[in-house]
Design an enzyme around this catalytic site. Structure first.
Site, PDB file in Angstrom:
ATOM      1  N   PHE A 114     -13.757   8.788  23.131  1.00 57.76           N
ATOM      2  CA  PHE A 114     -12.983   7.653  22.960  1.00 57.76           C
ATOM      3  C   PHE A 114     -14.286   6.665  21.982  1.00 57.76           C
ATOM      4  O   PHE A 114     -13.768   5.067  22.650  1.00 57.76           O
ATOM      5  CB  PHE A 114     -13.386   6.931  24.417  1.00 57.76           C
ATOM      6  CG  PHE A 114     -12.137   7.713  26.003  1.00 57.76           C
ATOM      7  CD1 PHE A 114     -11.759   8.292  26.003  1.00 57.76           C
ATOM      8  CD2 PHE A 114     -13.378   7.611  27.458  1.00 57.76           C
ATOM      9  CE1 PHE A 114     -11.352   9.555  26.840  1.00 57.76           C
ATOM     10  CE2 PHE A 114     -13.094   8.309  27.949  1.00 57.76           C
ATOM     11  CZ  PHE A 114     -12.168   8.787  27.936  1.00 57.76           C
ATOM     12  N   GLU A 131     -17.505  -0.942  26.930  1.00 60.02           N
ATOM     13  CA  GLU A 131     -18.389  -2.303  26.910  1.00 60.02           C
ATOM     14  C   GLU A 131     -19.062  -2.002  28.774  1.00 60.02           C
ATOM     15  O   GLU A 131     -20.087  -3.049  28.168  1.00 60.02           O
ATOM     16  CB  GLU A 131     -18.694  -3.154  26.496  1.00 60.02           C
ATOM     17  CG  GLU A 131     -17.861  -3.306  24.950  1.00 60.02           C
ATOM     18  CD  GLU A 131     -18.510  -4.062  23.614  1.00 60.02           C
ATOM     19  OE1 GLU A 131     -19.505  -4.893  23.644  1.00 60.02           O
ATOM     20  OE2 GLU A 131     -18.159  -3.598  22.286  1.00 60.02           O
TER      21      GLU A 131
HETATM   22  N1  COS Z   1     -31.978  -4.778  26.998  1.00 56.59           N
HETATM   23  C1  COS Z   1     -33.074  -4.033  26.438  1.00 56.59           C
HETATM   24  N2  COS Z   1     -33.630  -2.827  27.343  1.00 56.59           N
HETATM   25  C2  COS Z   1     -32.574  -2.652  28.379  1.00 56.59           C
HETATM   26  C3  COS Z   1     -32.218  -2.580  28.814  1.00 56.59           C
HETATM   27  C4  COS Z   1     -31.441  -4.105  27.941  1.00 56.59           C
HETATM   28  N3  COS Z   1     -30.360  -5.162  28.159  1.00 56.59           N
HETATM   29  N4  COS Z   1     -30.979  -2.304  29.632  1.00 56.59           N
HETATM   30  C5  COS Z   1     -32.229  -1.346  30.164  1.00 56.59           C
HETATM   31  N5  COS Z   1     -33.338  -1.760  28.683  1.00 56.59           N
HETATM   32  C6  COS Z   1     -33.660  -0.269  29.332  1.00 56.59           C
HETATM   33  C7  COS Z   1     -35.425  -0.604  30.133  1.00 56.59           C
HETATM   34  O1  COS Z   1     -35.831  -1.121  30.338  1.00 56.59           O
HETATM   35  C8  COS Z   1     -35.388   0.871  30.145  1.00 56.59           C
HETATM   36  O2  COS Z   1     -36.582   1.129  29.967  1.00 56.59           O
HETATM   37  P1  COS Z   1     -37.788   1.422  30.213  1.00 56.59           P
HETATM   38  O3  COS Z   1     -38.195   2.207  31.422  1.00 56.59           O
HETATM   39  O4  COS Z   1     -39.005   1.295  29.550  1.00 56.59           O
HETATM   40  O5  COS Z   1     -38.614  -0.133  31.632  1.00 56.59           O
HETATM   41  C9  COS Z   1     -34.180   1.922  30.129  1.00 56.59           C
HETATM   42  O6  COS Z   1     -33.680   0.983  28.974  1.00 56.59           O
HETATM   43  C10 COS Z   1     -33.845   2.555  30.825  1.00 56.59           C
HETATM   44  O7  COS Z   1     -32.755   1.319  31.799  1.00 56.59           O
HETATM   45  P2  COS Z   1     -32.765   2.137  33.207  1.00 56.59           P
HETATM   46  O8  COS Z   1     -33.298   2.491  34.061  1.00 56.59           O
HETATM   47  O9  COS Z   1     -32.029   0.629  34.088  1.00 56.59           O
HETATM   48  O10 COS Z   1     -31.156   2.510  33.130  1.00 56.59           O
HETATM   49  P3  COS Z   1     -30.887   3.366  34.164  1.00 56.59           P
HETATM   50  O11 COS Z   1     -29.662   4.912  33.130  1.00 56.59           O
HETATM   51  O12 COS Z   1     -30.995   2.909  35.575  1.00 56.59           O
HETATM   52  O13 COS Z   1     -28.997   2.474  33.736  1.00 56.59           O
HETATM   53  C11 COS Z   1     -27.378   1.013  32.554  1.00 56.59           C
HETATM   54  C12 COS Z   1     -28.583   1.447  33.019  1.00 56.59           C
HETATM   55  C13 COS Z   1     -26.718   1.235  34.096  1.00 56.59           C
HETATM   56  C14 COS Z   1     -26.905   0.030  32.615  1.00 56.59           C
HETATM   57  C15 COS Z   1     -26.817   1.538  31.943  1.00 56.59           C
HETATM   58  O14 COS Z   1     -26.311   3.210  31.461  1.00 56.59           O
HETATM   59  C16 COS Z   1     -25.830   1.069  31.121  1.00 56.59           C
HETATM   60  O15 COS Z   1     -24.740  -0.257  30.996  1.00 56.59           O
HETATM   61  N6  COS Z   1     -24.165   1.455  31.417  1.00 56.59           N
HETATM   62  C17 COS Z   1     -22.926   1.277  30.894  1.00 56.59           C
HETATM   63  C18 COS Z   1     -23.178   2.108  29.288  1.00 56.59           C
HETATM   64  C19 COS Z   1     -21.662   0.847  28.479  1.00 56.59           C
HETATM   65  O16 COS Z   1     -21.576   0.199  28.913  1.00 56.59           O
HETATM   66  N7  COS Z   1     -20.910   1.991  28.315  1.00 56.59           N
HETATM   67  C20 COS Z   1     -19.692   1.382  27.460  1.00 56.59           C
HETATM   68  C21 COS Z   1     -18.858   1.793  26.293  1.00 56.59           C
HETATM   69  S1  COS Z   1     -19.950   2.033  25.391  1.00 56.59           S
HETATM   70  S2  COS Z   1     -18.448   1.100  24.543  1.00 56.59           S
END
Ligand code: COS
Length: 384
Positions: free
Chosen positions: A155, A364
């Site tokens: 996608f 997003e």
């Molecule tokens: N800015 C900077 N760093 C970030 C961050 C942000 N907004 N969000 C997460 N991180 C960092 C965390 O701090 C962590 O680093 P450390 O291990 O050094 O602390 C690392 O990234 C992993 O983060 P986290 O443990 O929170 O990851 P998860 O897998 O638990 O989940 C979510 C993160 C669910 C928030 C993420 O997978 C997400 O946003 N999913 C949706 C994806 C999306 O939007 N897709 C749309 C398609 S793209 S158009």
């Protein structure tokens, strides 16, 4: 932060005029042909729309976040496909390079993204990794001064038109976590990179997505963003913080457009001997929409100002994205309701918006992912 109100007003006025005079009259054509006319894309390039948010030193207009959201609201007042055409260059298709790229990477790609000569796209999602982005499986294995990429991205917006792809891949295939992910710039035409067929979608005709497939695709090590392994997931998350604010603004612009159309229709359409706008049940729908749009604008501008001030806005960006896109869905629903039977008919255009804006609550990061992000940030604050 607004650097010069006068300059910004000139820009916003010219975008508003372009939307009104050039884009709105072509909405139906784009929906029917699933294509934005090349001449319109050229006009968008001339107006500088592809480089709105790219740094001035690389040929962009260098809009601050506050300026960007105000511009995105204006662009939101027409079919989302037009915004999508310039969206990835200003956002997810360039932010990784802007935030974390080396000076050489910026020099090589940003000027052409800013001019619109090159289209950028963002490859995070995979068939088995959507909301759980950190579980992505695409691998990038170092081989001399190259990385060899294998995997499928799904996608991917603007992929059919893209000249470069920001690709998140696992540089430590044994590592399961986010810290094994790195980000690369991959150029279109690189052997081993192929595209799937263009996806058929519910709406947003004229904005294209497809699979991007890497099959032993050799990418120069110099294209590893920031020339640093293991930080690609963070690059992606920071990119989405900004992108989510942008989408919130686009959704707010679309809601404003639908409300304006609904108000116009309600003042023209007569039932029971008077315009339906005079009925309080219609007025309630208009009033709720107006109040929610206002709330959305306030949230977005506040979050944008905080980001401009250097604050981390992960929570605020998710709050704004969740509220604005859900609000936009409610406004779309009310607008169709106010149009009544005409709202269901294609000729009136509102049903097209209803379908088009549905995506805002999904891409997003779905509303449910925004809820997770907001709750996590909140709990983190309370745990000290
Ligand atoms: N800015 C900077 N760093 C970030 C961050 C942000 N907004 N969000 C997460 N991180 C960092 C965390 O701090 C962590 O680093 P450390 O291990 O050094 O602390 C690392 O990234 C992993 O983060 P986290 O443990 O929170 O990851 P998860 O897998 O638990 O989940 C979510 C993160 C669910 C928030 C993420 O997978 C997400 O946003 N999913 C949706 C994806 C999306 O939007 N897709 C749309 C398609 S793209 S158009």
């Amino acid at each position: 932060m607004i650097r010069s109100q006068e300059t910004l007003n000139l820009l916003l006025d010219s975008i508003a005029r372009f939307v009104r005079e050039r884009l709105v009259p072509n909405e139906e054509l784009v929906a029917e042909t699933d294509q934005i006319p090349a001449a319109l894309l050229d006009e968008m390039r001339e107006l500088g729309l592809f480089g709105l948010c790219l740094p001035e030193e690389y040929g962009g207009l260098g809009l601050t976040m506050e300026e960007e959201v105000l511009a995105a609201i204006e662009l939101g007042r027409t079919s989302p496909a037009f915004r999508s055409a310039i969206g990835s260059n200003n956002g997810i298709g360039s932010t990784g390079i802007v935030l974390d790229g080396t000076p050489e990477q910026k020099e090589r790609y940003l000027p052409r993204l800013a001019s619109g000569e090159l289209i950028g796209s963002f490859c995070l999602t995979e068939p088995e990794a959507g909301s759980d982005a950190a579980s992505l499986r695409t691998t990038a294995v170092r081989d001399g001064d190259h990385y060899v990429l294998n995997g499928t991205k799904r996608f991917i917006t603007n992929a059919p038109e893209a000249g470069i792809f920001t690709v998140m891949a696992r540089t430590d295939p044994a590592g399961k976590g986010a810290d094994a992910i790195s980000a690369f710039v991959v150029e279109a035409g690189t052997p081993g990179l192929t595209l799937g067929k263009i996806d058929r979608k519910m709406g947003q005709k004229g904005a294209h997505t497809c699979d991007v497939i890497f099959d032993n695709c050799r990418v120069p090590a110099a294209n590893l963003i920031g020339e640093k392994e293991g930080v690609g997931f963070k690059t992606a998350m920071k990119t989405l913080d900004k992108g989510r604010l942008h989408i919130a603004a686009v959704a707010t612009g679309a809601a404003e457009r639908m409300l304006a159309d609904a108000v116009r229709y309600a003042t023209e359409r007569k039932q029971f001997g008077k315009p339906i706008a005079e009925f309080q049940l219609i007025q309630a729908m208009l009033a709720d929409s107006q109040a929610e749009i206002y709330a959305s604008r306030c949230m977005i501008v506040d979050a944008a100002r905080r980001r401009d001030a250097g604050e981390r806005v992960t929570s605020e960006a998710s709050c704004a994205k969740m509220f604005a896109t859900e609000m936009c869905g409610r406004v779309a629903d009310r607008a169709v309701q106010i149009f009544g039977g005409a709202g269901y008919m294609s000729d009136y255009g509102i049903e097209r918006f209803y379908r088009d804006v549905r995506l805002f609550r999904i891409y997003e990061g779905t509303t449910q992912i925004q809820q997770i992000v907001i709750a996590r940030e909140l709990l983190r604050t309370f745990s000290g």
